[in-house]
Design a protein around this motif. Structure first.
Motif, mmCIF file in Angstrom:
data_model
loop_
_atom_site.group_PDB
_atom_site.id
_atom_site.type_symbol
_atom_site.label_atom_id
_atom_site.label_comp_id
_atom_site.label_asym_id
_atom_site.label_seq_id
_atom_site.Cartn_x
_atom_site.Cartn_y
_atom_site.Cartn_z
ATOM 1 N N LEU A 87 0.817 -1.219 0.000
ATOM 2 C CA LEU A 87 0.000 0.000 0.000
ATOM 3 C C LEU A 87 0.850 1.269 0.000
ATOM 4 C CD1 LEU A 87 -2.719 -1.168 2.511
ATOM 5 C CD2 LEU A 87 -3.049 -0.672 0.096
ATOM 6 N N GLY A 88 2.147 1.102 0.037
ATOM 7 C CA GLY A 88 3.029 2.279 0.033
ATOM 8 C C GLY A 88 3.155 2.918 1.398
ATOM 9 N N LEU A 89 2.669 2.240 2.446
ATOM 10 C CA LEU A 89 2.793 2.798 3.798
ATOM 11 C C LEU A 89 4.195 2.576 4.346
ATOM 12 C CD1 LEU A 89 -0.667 1.764 5.278
ATOM 13 C CD2 LEU A 89 0.055 4.029 4.563
ATOM 14 N N LEU A 90 4.886 1.622 3.779
ATOM 15 C CA LEU A 90 6.319 1.459 4.033
ATOM 16 C C LEU A 90 7.022 1.637 2.692
ATOM 17 C CD1 LEU A 90 6.439 -1.651 6.406
ATOM 18 C CD2 LEU A 90 7.012 0.679 7.007
ATOM 19 N N ASN A 114 -8.463 -0.668 0.855
ATOM 20 C CA ASN A 114 -7.712 -1.402 1.867
ATOM 21 C C ASN A 114 -8.331 -1.319 3.245
ATOM 22 O OD1 ASN A 114 -6.168 0.625 3.746
ATOM 23 N ND2 ASN A 114 -6.134 1.516 1.696
ATOM 24 N N ILE A 135 -6.497 -2.266 6.952
ATOM 25 C CA ILE A 135 -5.293 -2.830 7.567
ATOM 26 C C ILE A 135 -5.489 -2.935 9.068
ATOM 27 C CG2 ILE A 135 -2.774 -2.687 7.625
ATOM 28 C CD1 ILE A 135 -3.242 -0.242 5.692
ATOM 29 N N GLU A 136 -5.423 -4.144 9.549
ATOM 30 C CA GLU A 136 -5.588 -4.435 10.975
ATOM 31 C C GLU A 136 -6.880 -3.802 11.484
ATOM 32 O OE1 GLU A 136 -1.799 -2.928 12.003
ATOM 33 O OE2 GLU A 136 -0.762 -4.796 11.576
ATOM 34 N N ALA A 137 -6.790 -2.825 12.409
ATOM 35 C CA ALA A 137 -8.016 -2.206 12.921
ATOM 36 C C ALA A 137 -8.575 -1.243 11.872
ATOM 37 C CB ALA A 137 -7.693 -1.448 14.193
ATOM 38 N N PRO A 138 -9.903 -1.122 11.808
ATOM 39 C CA PRO A 138 -10.466 -0.212 10.800
ATOM 40 C C PRO A 138 -10.149 1.254 11.108
ATOM 41 C CG PRO A 138 -12.201 -1.035 12.245
ATOM 42 C CD PRO A 138 -10.953 -1.777 12.603
ATOM 43 N N CYS A 139 -9.937 2.031 10.061
ATOM 44 C CA CYS A 139 -9.666 3.457 10.229
ATOM 45 C C CYS A 139 -10.920 4.235 9.839
ATOM 46 C CB CYS A 139 -8.511 3.897 9.327
ATOM 47 S SG CYS A 139 -6.985 3.087 9.725
ATOM 48 N N TYR A 140 -11.283 5.199 10.651
ATOM 49 C CA TYR A 140 -12.441 6.043 10.365
ATOM 50 C C TYR A 140 -12.324 7.262 11.261
ATOM 51 C CZ TYR A 140 -13.682 3.578 14.558
ATOM 52 O OH TYR A 140 -13.622 3.042 15.817
ATOM 53 N N TYR A 141 -13.066 8.316 10.912
ATOM 54 C CA TYR A 141 -13.011 9.532 11.714
ATOM 55 C C TYR A 141 -14.106 9.486 12.775
ATOM 56 C CZ TYR A 141 -9.569 11.046 8.445
ATOM 57 O OH TYR A 141 -8.427 11.118 7.695
ATOM 58 N N MET A 146 -15.537 1.616 3.756
ATOM 59 C CA MET A 146 -14.601 2.641 3.292
ATOM 60 C C MET A 146 -13.597 2.055 2.299
ATOM 61 S SD MET A 146 -14.143 4.885 6.754
ATOM 62 C CE MET A 146 -13.259 6.264 6.034
#
Lengths: 256, 301
Positions: free
Chosen positions: B50-53, B80, B82-88, B143
């Motif tokens: 994902l280009g995060l690294l 994507n 990754i692990e825990a979901p990301c949201y605001y 998302m």
């Protein structure tokens, strides 16, 4: 094409406008001026007499307002900037941010511009409230003498210099909040710098501490100082310098 | 064409090698299950994809394009989780997707459709912070699929879901697969991966120890056939002559290991020729979990 500065700006704006801290930054200075207005009226009504002061714009309104501003405004800015970064720290949302089809440069500079615009609107609102307060006093309480003095130039330059100072503080705080995730450190540094800047305000090197500008705003309104000084030019340079440092730190954030 | 391919992908943190020259090949329109123990390098691989690294060697190609040279164009094609979901947290469910809509410009109808797909339409006005763990996971998936990406990279997407939620997500992944999407999926729930994956990759200590179709993996492992017969002794002797391993035997049954369907056919024919009466033949394939454990053990030996 989604990778445009405009798209990045709109998306950041959408998030920011739902951030309550923005209203704190915009409204607390206005509220403070209104409270001081209320206090002046209370003093006037409760004493029943008017003690004439040479220039009520500075001695009455300016003195109280800027005494609060130099202590409060930098902290408000620090809190607001940290809140803008904290939105991304929560849930590790940098993972969303850095997998969007938008370049990091566009995301960062739209964030930075939004922070600077919020500071601008906050100072503009405070400036307008300050002027309106004086004009309302001149009409409702002519015995205070606001109508006898034309202090607009000094007030304008004081607020303009305050805006430059707060913009520099905002970019410095942005760098700190990008560097240090914990709320305590950026806010702690901000408070420490504020106290230090007051202590060393008379030294020459104080011109290179952005926080000094908040304290000097009080001096400016009291001493009718309306010309640009080294401190103001230094703060303009600080805006650019800390924006670049913040950008560098933001790019590094991508490396989880 | 490969949806994801890496050429000798290598990644180190300090002196520790996390990924050791990995050649990942995820075929287009496949569901690729990526397995590995904790710390094997799964999440690092996903973050690199994902280009995060940062991959300094330009070894990652998504849909044939170099990730290093075209990150933003590739991110437009990839969803994507990754692990825990990301949201605001301060935004509602709808607003979280609206935020993405500003960037992808798919419209409110798409938001409603996606919320319907993940069964979150009734919670659209709820603050994301007020959702239950399973619902947050669903929001994360919403998302990820919102912009209708060609490739989905999902790390533990079934975490926190109840059995009904897992079944719903399985159906959703199948539905997306039928629409021609490629799904790269890492999960510890191997029984679920076994149900939906078409391809499997197994990583151990940063090295790929298996990569291929699920059938190739399953065919690598012998399966047990439980034979119920009138004369287990005679049957066992006949099978041993032909080289079939017979592992267990009692008075009316025996267990034989066969590699594939051909061997199974050969075994039955042999017994019939020998005049052994067969009452039942039950085939027990090793499940993905057993195969995974065996492969890991073999690679460590």
């Amino acid at each position: 094409m989604t990778d445009t500065y405009y798209t990045a700006f709109l998306s950041e704006q959408y998030k920011l406008l739902r951030n309550r801290q923005i209203f704190g930054l915009l409204l607390v200075p206005v509220l403070l001026i209104l409270l001081i207005d209320g206090y002046i009226v209370y003093e006037l009504v409760s004493s029943g007499t008017v003690s004439t002061v040479p220039n009520p714009w500075k001695v009455l309104l300016g003195r109280y307002v800027f005494q609060f501003f130099y202590l409060l405004y930098p902290l408000l800015v620090a809190l607001f900037v940290h809140a803008c970064c904290d939105v991304e720290y929560k849930n590790n949302n940098y993972k969303i941010l850095f997998t969007l089809p938008i370049s990091k440069a566009n995301i960062f500079f739209s964030k930075a511009l939004l922070i600077l615009l919020t500071v601008l609107f906050s100072v503009l609102l405070a400036y307008a409230t300050f002027l309106i307060s004086g004009y309302v006093f001149s009409i409702c309480y002519p015995e205070l003498g606001f109508q006898h003095y034309d202090y607009r130039a000094v007030i304008f330059y004081t607020f303009l210099k305050l805006l430059i100072t707060l913009s520099a503080i905002a970019m410095l705080q942005l760098a700190l909040s990008l560097l240090l995730r914990n709320f305590i450190y950026p806010i702690g540094v901000s408070m420490l710098m504020l106290v230090c800047s007051i202590m060393v305000a008379q030294k020459k090197f104080a011109d290179f501490i952005p926080y000094t500008g908040a304290y000097k705003a009080f001096a400016n309104i009291m001493n009718e100082q309306d010309s640009f000084e080294r401190l103001d030019y230094s703060n303009i340079a600080m805006i650019a310098l800390f924006m670049l440092i913040s950008f560098f730190l933001f790019r590094r954030k991508g490396q989880f | 064409m490969a949806s994801i391919s890496t050429h000798q992908l290598h990644f180190k943190i300090g002196s520790k090698t996390i990924l050791n020259h990995i050649d990942l090949h995820v075929p287009d329109k496949s569901i690729y299950g990526y397995l590995g123990r904790n710390g094997a390098g799964k999440s690092t691989t996903i973050k690199l994809l994902l280009g995060l690294l940062q991959d300094h060697a330009d070894a990652i190609f998504i849909q044939g394009h170099s990730l290093r040279s075209n990150p933003t164009a590739i991110h437009a094609q990839v969803g994507n989780l990754i692990e825990a979901p990301c949201y605001y947290t301060k935004l509602t469910v709808f607003e979280n997707l609206k935020y993405l809509d500003i960037i992808h410009k798919k419209g409110n109808k798409r938001i409603d459709a996606v919320l319907e797909m993940v069964d979150l339409h009734r919670e659209k006005k709820k603050k994301a912070s007020a959702l239950s763990m399973g619902m947050k996971q669903r929001l994360g998936i919403a998302m990820a699929i919102y912009h209708d990406p060609q490739l989905l990279i999902l790390d533990e997407p079934l975490n926190g879901l109840d059995p009904q939620g897992i079944a719903d997500m399985r159906n959703l992944f199948r539905q997306l697969h039928e629409q021609g999407k490629t799904i790269f999926l890492s999960s510890h729930i191997l029984s679920e991966l076994e149900k939906i994956a078409t391809h499997i990759g197994i990583i151990e200590n940063g090295t790929m120890i298996f990569q291929g179709t699920k059938n190739e993996l399953l065919s690598r492992v012998e399966r047990d056939v439980l034979l119920r017969t009138a004369d287990p002794g005679h049957a066992a002797a006949a099978l041993r002559i032909l080289g079939f391993p017979v592992s267990d035997r009692d008075k009316d049954s025996l267990v034989v290991q066969v590699k594939d369907d051909q061997q199974f056919d050969q075994m039955i024919k042999c017994l019939v020729q020998q005049g052994v009466d067969i009452y039942a033949a039950e085939s027990h394939s090793a499940d993905l979990e057993q195969i995974f454990i065996n492969l890991i053990a073999m690679s460590n030996d």
